[in-house]
Design a protein around this motif. Structure first.
Motif, PDB file in Angstrom:
ATOM      1  N   SER A  24       0.827  -1.203   0.000  1.00  0.00           N
ATOM      2  CA  SER A  24       0.000   0.000   0.000  1.00  0.00           C
ATOM      3  C   SER A  24       0.863   1.255   0.000  1.00  0.00           C
ATOM      4  N   THR A  25       0.242   2.374  -0.320  1.00  0.00           N
ATOM      5  CA  THR A  25       0.980   3.643  -0.271  1.00  0.00           C
ATOM      6  C   THR A  25       1.440   3.935   1.151  1.00  0.00           C
ATOM      7  N   LYS A  26       0.636   3.565   2.152  1.00  0.00           N
ATOM      8  CA  LYS A  26       1.066   3.772   3.539  1.00  0.00           C
ATOM      9  C   LYS A  26       2.308   2.963   3.850  1.00  0.00           C
ATOM     10  N   ASN A  27       2.367   1.722   3.370  1.00  0.00           N
ATOM     11  CA  ASN A  27       3.583   0.921   3.549  1.00  0.00           C
ATOM     12  C   ASN A  27       4.799   1.651   3.010  1.00  0.00           C
ATOM     13  N   ILE A  28       4.668   2.195   1.805  1.00  0.00           N
ATOM     14  CA  ILE A  28       5.793   2.884   1.174  1.00  0.00           C
ATOM     15  C   ILE A  28       6.172   4.124   1.974  1.00  0.00           C
ATOM     16  N   LEU A  29       5.191   4.931   2.351  1.00  0.00           N
ATOM     17  CA  LEU A  29       5.461   6.141   3.127  1.00  0.00           C
ATOM     18  C   LEU A  29       6.144   5.804   4.448  1.00  0.00           C
ATOM     19  N   ASP A  30       5.702   4.730   5.093  1.00  0.00           N
ATOM     20  CA  ASP A  30       6.297   4.333   6.372  1.00  0.00           C
ATOM     21  C   ASP A  30       7.741   3.863   6.207  1.00  0.00           C
ATOM     22  N   ILE A  31       7.990   3.085   5.169  1.00  0.00           N
ATOM     23  CA  ILE A  31       9.328   2.494   5.027  1.00  0.00           C
ATOM     24  C   ILE A  31      10.375   3.542   4.643  1.00  0.00           C
ATOM     25  N   VAL A  32       9.975   4.581   3.916  1.00  0.00           N
ATOM     26  CA  VAL A  32      10.951   5.594   3.493  1.00  0.00           C
ATOM     27  C   VAL A  32      11.057   6.761   4.473  1.00  0.00           C
ATOM     28  N   SER A  33      10.217   6.778   5.494  1.00  0.00           N
ATOM     29  CA  SER A  33      10.249   7.889   6.448  1.00  0.00           C
ATOM     30  C   SER A  33      11.171   7.620   7.628  1.00  0.00           C
ATOM     31  N   THR A  34      11.789   6.468   7.652  1.00  0.00           N
ATOM     32  CA  THR A  34      12.685   6.104   8.741  1.00  0.00           C
ATOM     33  C   THR A  34      13.987   6.896   8.679  1.00  0.00           C
ATOM     34  N   ASN A  35      14.687   6.944   9.796  1.00  0.00           N
ATOM     35  CA  ASN A  35      16.021   7.552   9.842  1.00  0.00           C
ATOM     36  C   ASN A  35      17.131   6.513   9.730  1.00  0.00           C
ATOM     37  N   ALA A  36      16.765   5.253   9.577  1.00  0.00           N
ATOM     38  CA  ALA A  36      17.760   4.178   9.519  1.00  0.00           C
ATOM     39  C   ALA A  36      18.565   4.234   8.225  1.00  0.00           C
ATOM     40  N   ASP A  37      19.755   3.641   8.263  1.00  0.00           N
ATOM     41  CA  ASP A  37      20.567   3.517   7.047  1.00  0.00           C
ATOM     42  C   ASP A  37      19.975   2.483   6.101  1.00  0.00           C
ATOM     43  N   ILE A  38      19.487   1.391   6.681  1.00  0.00           N
ATOM     44  CA  ILE A  38      18.925   0.287   5.914  1.00  0.00           C
ATOM     45  C   ILE A  38      17.612  -0.143   6.575  1.00  0.00           C
ATOM     46  N   VAL A  39      16.586  -0.330   5.757  1.00  0.00           N
ATOM     47  CA  VAL A  39      15.326  -0.909   6.248  1.00  0.00           C
ATOM     48  C   VAL A  39      15.038  -2.148   5.411  1.00  0.00           C
ATOM     49  N   ILE A  40      14.845  -3.277   6.071  1.00  0.00           N
ATOM     50  CA  ILE A  40      14.615  -4.540   5.377  1.00  0.00           C
ATOM     51  C   ILE A  40      13.195  -5.020   5.671  1.00  0.00           C
ATOM     52  N   ALA A  41      12.440  -5.276   4.619  1.00  0.00           N
ATOM     53  CA  ALA A  41      11.104  -5.856   4.756  1.00  0.00           C
ATOM     54  C   ALA A  41      11.200  -7.326   4.370  1.00  0.00           C
ATOM     55  N   PRO A  42      11.164  -8.236   5.351  1.00  0.00           N
ATOM     56  CA  PRO A  42      11.323  -9.656   5.041  1.00  0.00           C
ATOM     57  C   PRO A  42      10.094 -10.244   4.376  1.00  0.00           C
ATOM     58  N   GLY A  43      10.344 -11.234   3.522  1.00  0.00           N
ATOM     59  CA  GLY A  43       9.270 -12.059   2.999  1.00  0.00           C
ATOM     60  C   GLY A  43       9.159 -13.305   3.841  1.00  0.00           C
ATOM     61  N   ARG A  44       8.232 -14.164   3.475  1.00  0.00           N
ATOM     62  CA  ARG A  44       8.092 -15.415   4.192  1.00  0.00           C
ATOM     63  C   ARG A  44       9.220 -16.374   3.811  1.00  0.00           C
ATOM     64  N   MET A  45       9.494 -17.319   4.683  1.00  0.00           N
ATOM     65  CA  MET A  45      10.492 -18.363   4.420  1.00  0.00           C
ATOM     66  C   MET A  45      11.886 -17.800   4.198  1.00  0.00           C
ATOM     67  N   GLY A  46      12.196 -16.667   4.833  1.00  0.00           N
ATOM     68  CA  GLY A  46      13.562 -16.153   4.820  1.00  0.00           C
ATOM     69  C   GLY A  46      13.926 -15.253   3.666  1.00  0.00           C
ATOM     70  N   GLY A  47      12.969 -14.882   2.845  1.00  0.00           N
ATOM     71  CA  GLY A  47      13.267 -14.015   1.708  1.00  0.00           C
ATOM     72  C   GLY A  47      13.298 -12.542   2.091  1.00  0.00           C
ATOM     73  N   THR A  48      13.568 -11.701   1.098  1.00  0.00           N
ATOM     74  CA  THR A  48      13.598 -10.252   1.279  1.00  0.00           C
ATOM     75  C   THR A  48      12.731  -9.634   0.196  1.00  0.00           C
ATOM     76  N   ASN A  49      11.697  -8.889   0.601  1.00  0.00           N
ATOM     77  CA  ASN A  49      10.773  -8.329  -0.383  1.00  0.00           C
ATOM     78  C   ASN A  49      11.000  -6.857  -0.675  1.00  0.00           C
ATOM     79  N   ALA A  50      11.664  -6.155   0.235  1.00  0.00           N
ATOM     80  CA  ALA A  50      12.005  -4.754  -0.022  1.00  0.00           C
ATOM     81  C   ALA A  50      13.194  -4.370   0.849  1.00  0.00           C
ATOM     82  N   ILE A  51      14.031  -3.506   0.307  1.00  0.00           N
ATOM     83  CA  ILE A  51      15.155  -2.943   1.067  1.00  0.00           C
ATOM     84  C   ILE A  51      15.230  -1.448   0.749  1.00  0.00           C
TER      85      ILE A  51
END
Length: 209
Positions: free
Chosen positions: A102-129
């Motif tokens: 969702s657009t809220k997901n995107i707004l939330d993930i890019v509003s962080t102050n972190a150097d790296i934000v990782i959104a994990p997928g199921r079974m150990g994958g990575t769906n967004a960084i």
């Protein structure tokens, strides 16, 4: 700020072949890509949205960058070019098969102050960084990529973005249930158009056509 979506249309989503023909799988992959790219455009967060594609496609509001490289090679080359050309801006890498984002997901993930934000997928994958400085990071997908990406980012301020929408990648037939239940975009519309629907069988839920 930039976003990049790696995409392969040819023989897409082979693990759905018990339910969908090759043509249907490619069309579903395009529908999911449209859902993801449309959400990125709607978020208003990005000056540039690139799709790294292995074939020529048409998607409104984004740039198509053709590549013959594999997933890791294409993305690391992309990050390397950003660094070498001094394009010092954050970039979001997001997969093309998470149509519930969702657009809220995107707004939330890019509003962080972190150097790296990782959104994990199921079974150990990575769906967004989300990568604040492209020169500081490289990707290593396949297998338990979530753990590999945490290790790569071990010296950086890293956050994990826990989200049902972002964790729901569509790889297996049971995953389609989530699109039918929660989807609101092209992917759900396409599945219903070709006759895929929810099957309630006693205490379990499946899919039927």
């Amino acid at each position: 700020m930039r976003a990049v979506i790696p995409f392969r249309k040819s023989n897409a989503k082979s693990r759905l072949s018990s339910l969908l023909s090759e043509k249907e799988r490619e069309e579903l992959a395009m529908a999911m890509l449209n859902d993801v790219s449309g959400t990125l455009v709607s978020s208003g967060c990005f000056d540039v949205i690139d799709i790294l594609s292995t074939s020529m496609i048409e998607i409104e509001g984004v740039n198509i960058v053709l590549t013959e490289l594999g997933l890791n090679e294409a993305l690391n080359e992309y990050l390397g070019k950003m660094s070498s050309h001094k394009i010092n801006e954050p970039v979001l890498i997001i997969m093309a098969d998470i149509p519930l984002v969702s657009t809220k997901n995107i707004l939330d993930i890019v509003s962080t102050n972190a150097d790296i934000v990782i959104a994990p997928g199921r079974m150990g994958g990575t769906n967004a960084i989300f990568i604040r400085d492209p020169a500081s990071f490289h990707v290593d997908y396949y297998g338990a990529s979530y753990l590999k990406h945490l290790k790569i980012a071990s010296d950086l301020h890293t956050e994990v973005f826990d989200s049902f929408n972002l964790s729901t990648d569509i790889d297996e037939v049971p995953d389609i249930i989530e699109v039918l239940l929660h989807g609101k975009g092209y992917s759900q519309e396409y599945l219903k158009k070709i006759g895929i629907d929810i099957l309630a069988n006693g205490g379990r839920v499946g899919v039927k056509r």
